[in-house]
Design an enzyme around this catalytic site. Structure first.
Site, short mmCIF file in Angstrom:
data_model
loop_
_atom_site.label_atom_id
_atom_site.label_comp_id
_atom_site.label_asym_id
_atom_site.label_seq_id
_atom_site.Cartn_x
_atom_site.Cartn_y
_atom_site.Cartn_z
N ARG A 209 -3.92 -4.51 -21.98
CA ARG A 209 -3.63 -3.33 -21.15
C ARG A 209 -2.44 -2.60 -21.71
O ARG A 209 -2.41 -1.36 -21.75
CB ARG A 209 -3.35 -3.77 -19.71
CG ARG A 209 -4.58 -4.35 -19.03
CD ARG A 209 -4.24 -4.84 -17.63
NE ARG A 209 -5.35 -5.60 -17.10
CZ ARG A 209 -5.31 -6.88 -16.76
NH1 ARG A 209 -4.19 -7.58 -16.87
NH2 ARG A 209 -6.38 -7.49 -16.32
N ALA A 306 -22.70 0.41 -12.52
CA ALA A 306 -22.32 1.05 -13.79
C ALA A 306 -23.55 1.44 -14.62
O ALA A 306 -23.55 2.47 -15.29
CB ALA A 306 -21.42 0.12 -14.60
N CYS A 366 -15.94 -10.96 -21.97
CA CYS A 366 -15.25 -12.22 -21.69
C CYS A 366 -16.23 -13.39 -21.70
O CYS A 366 -15.94 -14.45 -21.18
CB CYS A 366 -14.51 -12.15 -20.37
SG CYS A 366 -15.58 -11.76 -18.98
N1 SAH Z 1 -11.24 -4.60 -15.35
C1 SAH Z 1 -11.02 -5.49 -14.25
C2 SAH Z 1 -11.78 -6.79 -14.35
C3 SAH Z 1 -13.28 -6.59 -14.35
S1 SAH Z 1 -14.10 -7.87 -13.52
C4 SAH Z 1 -9.53 -5.79 -14.13
O1 SAH Z 1 -8.79 -5.46 -15.03
O2 SAH Z 1 -9.12 -6.37 -13.12
C5 SAH Z 1 -15.70 -7.25 -13.41
C6 SAH Z 1 -15.90 -6.23 -12.29
O3 SAH Z 1 -17.19 -5.68 -12.51
C7 SAH Z 1 -15.94 -6.79 -10.88
O4 SAH Z 1 -15.00 -6.13 -10.09
C8 SAH Z 1 -17.36 -6.53 -10.38
O5 SAH Z 1 -17.39 -6.12 -9.02
C9 SAH Z 1 -17.79 -5.40 -11.26
N2 SAH Z 1 -19.22 -5.30 -11.52
C10 SAH Z 1 -20.12 -6.28 -11.77
N3 SAH Z 1 -21.34 -5.77 -12.03
C11 SAH Z 1 -21.21 -4.42 -11.97
C12 SAH Z 1 -22.11 -3.33 -12.14
N4 SAH Z 1 -23.39 -3.52 -12.45
N5 SAH Z 1 -21.62 -2.07 -12.00
C13 SAH Z 1 -20.33 -1.86 -11.71
N6 SAH Z 1 -19.44 -2.85 -11.51
C14 SAH Z 1 -19.87 -4.12 -11.64
#
Ligand code: SAH
Length: 424
Positions: A209, A306, A366
């Site tokens: 970050r 997404a 990850c």
């Molecule tokens: N970038 C975040 C961590 C990501 S964790 C940070 O820095 O804290 C992954 C995230 O993706 C979760 O919050 C989950 O709700 C979301 N997620 C999972 N599948 C998804 C999808 N199909 N579309 C959008 N968000 C999604």
């Protein structure tokens, strides 16, 4: 009672000697003694030379997990020392750190134990039978070293079943307020350790970050804004620009969860950040964090899938200076890998299309089943299909509090890349 002993096969691959911390049933020649699940067992080679001691669990494919390469007694004092050393390592590498991962399982020679520190609160995850039967040692050591406001257990993960353990979550002792405002790179981030994903926050991307810092400015000038001698920026038509963030990037932060990337983007000067997550709760959390840091007026929030959202934006010809993709692990196991690669490719392909010519794609995975090599191949295929050329700015891994053992690729799971994206 004498410690049991396993003799490893002569013709096995010398994985253990190369730093890999697990023994599989197929590597065992003979077993001496009558060890119970969770017991400490000595690992010796075919000739009887001592190699290591580990936790024994006949129900698991990871039948032994290495605890130490010495013949010391594995007792409460050893546990205390190991946890204290792990904490000292973090304080040494990350001076003044107040929130981070304290124990990262195998890579801290504490197999199956995760400990995260959220300011004055600790979150513990226990993933092996050997740790489970020594819970008391762990909690006593943590109380002595950290004197925490409270300890919360987040052993509510399905991999525990592979060790024959039930999922479990809750207060270790007295209940306490599980909301914590942690500090990271100068930001305040509110998380709920009882409710968030994993143990509530993803410390592994702290340094990644921070790597966003130089990327967030320089965009207004690219768009033709000029600064006059008196310091006043004017656009191409000579109109004065009032927005103090005129030089900042327009950013799309996908899979935003707590909003940690959005917060860093704003901190480093972004003009506008769009946060997207499928979970309403995550969006609320991200919004709360934007408010907490005074960034609300530079952010917007969308709760959507997404996969759908990215495709729609491409169709609507929307573009951003920077697109960030930090999805959850799509591949939870090896069987799921092919499907996962298709998922990663799809979001990266659409994500690239949304980047303005010369803009930036920040992309992560990850999932340790997706190796760095496969991650790069996936990106190449996405770039080919999106008609883009990518130029690397930085390729990064997990942060300093997530050590990686040479010889154990399982501990090297995080890929994080920053690319410039050009039209082709
Ligand atoms: N970038 C975040 C961590 C990501 S964790 C940070 O820095 O804290 C992954 C995230 O993706 C979760 O919050 C989950 O709700 C979301 N997620 C999972 N599948 C998804 C999808 N199909 N579309 C959008 N968000 C999604």
């Amino acid at each position: 009672m004498a410690v049991s002993k396993v003799f490893l096969k002569q013709n096995r691959k010398k994985r253990l000697e190369q730093g890999h911390p697990w023994v599989y049933p197929s590597e065992i020649e003979t077993l001496e003694g009558d060890p119970q699940g969770g017991d400490i067992i000595h690992i010796v080679n075919h000739a009887g030379h001592f190699l290591a001691q580990g936790f024994y669990n006949p129900r698991s494919q990871l039948i032994i997990r290495v605890v130490t390469y010495s013949e010391v007694e594995v007792d409460e004092t050893l546990f205390f020392d190991k946890i204290e050393q792990a904490w000292q390592r973090r304080q040494w590498l990350l001076p003044k750190i107040t929130s981070c991962r304290i124990v990262h399982g195998e890579a801290d020679f504490l197999p199956g134990l995760i400990v995260d520190k959220y300011e004055d609160v600790l979150v513990v995850q226990i993933l092996s039978l050997g740790m489970e039967v020594r819970r008391r040692w762990i909690f006593e050591a943590l109380k002595r070293i950290f004197n925490p406001r409270g300890i919360y257990e987040r052993s509510d993960v399905s991999v525990r079943r592979l060790e024959g353990l039930e999922e479990r979550a809750g207060f270790v002792e007295e209940p306490f307020d599980t909301h914590v405002t942690l500090r990271e790179n100068g930001l305040s981030i509110l998380v709920d350790v009882a409710d968030g994903q994993k143990t509530g926050y993803f410390f592994d991307q702290r340094e990644n970050r921070a790597a966003l810092k130089p990327l967030m400015t320089g965009w207004g000038t690219r768009r033709g804004i000029q600064v006059q001698a008196d310091g006043q920026p004017i656009d191409k038509k000579g109109k004065e620009i009032r927005n103090p963030f005129w030089d900042g990037a327009e950013v799309l932060d996908c899979f935003s969860h707590t909003g940690s990337f959005m917060l860093h983007a704003c901190l480093y000067g972004a003009k506008k950040v769009t946060c997207l997550d499928v979970s309403e709760k995550a969006i609320e959390m991200a919004k709360g964090n934007a408010l907490l840091n005074g960034f609300l007026h530079r952010t917007e929030f969308i709760a959507a899938n997404a996969f759908d959202f990215l495709r729609e934006q491409v169709k609507d010809k929307k573009t951003w200076d920077i697109v960030i993709l930090d999805p959850p692990a799509f591949a939870k196991n090896r069987q799921a890998l092919q499907g996962a690669i298709r998922g990663y490719k799809e979001i990266n392909l659409q994500g690239m299309k949304l980047v303005r010519n010369g803009g930036i794609l920040v992309t992560a995975s990850c999932s340790y089943h997706l190796s760095a090599a496969l991650f790069l191949t996936m990106l190449q295929e996405a770039a080919r299909d999106a008609h883009k050329v990518l130029r690397l700015i930085e390729f990064r891994r997990a942060g300093l509090d997530h050590p990686v053992l040479l010889g154990s690729e399982e501990t090297d799971y995080l890929k994080f890349a920053i690319y410039e994206v050009f039209d082709r």
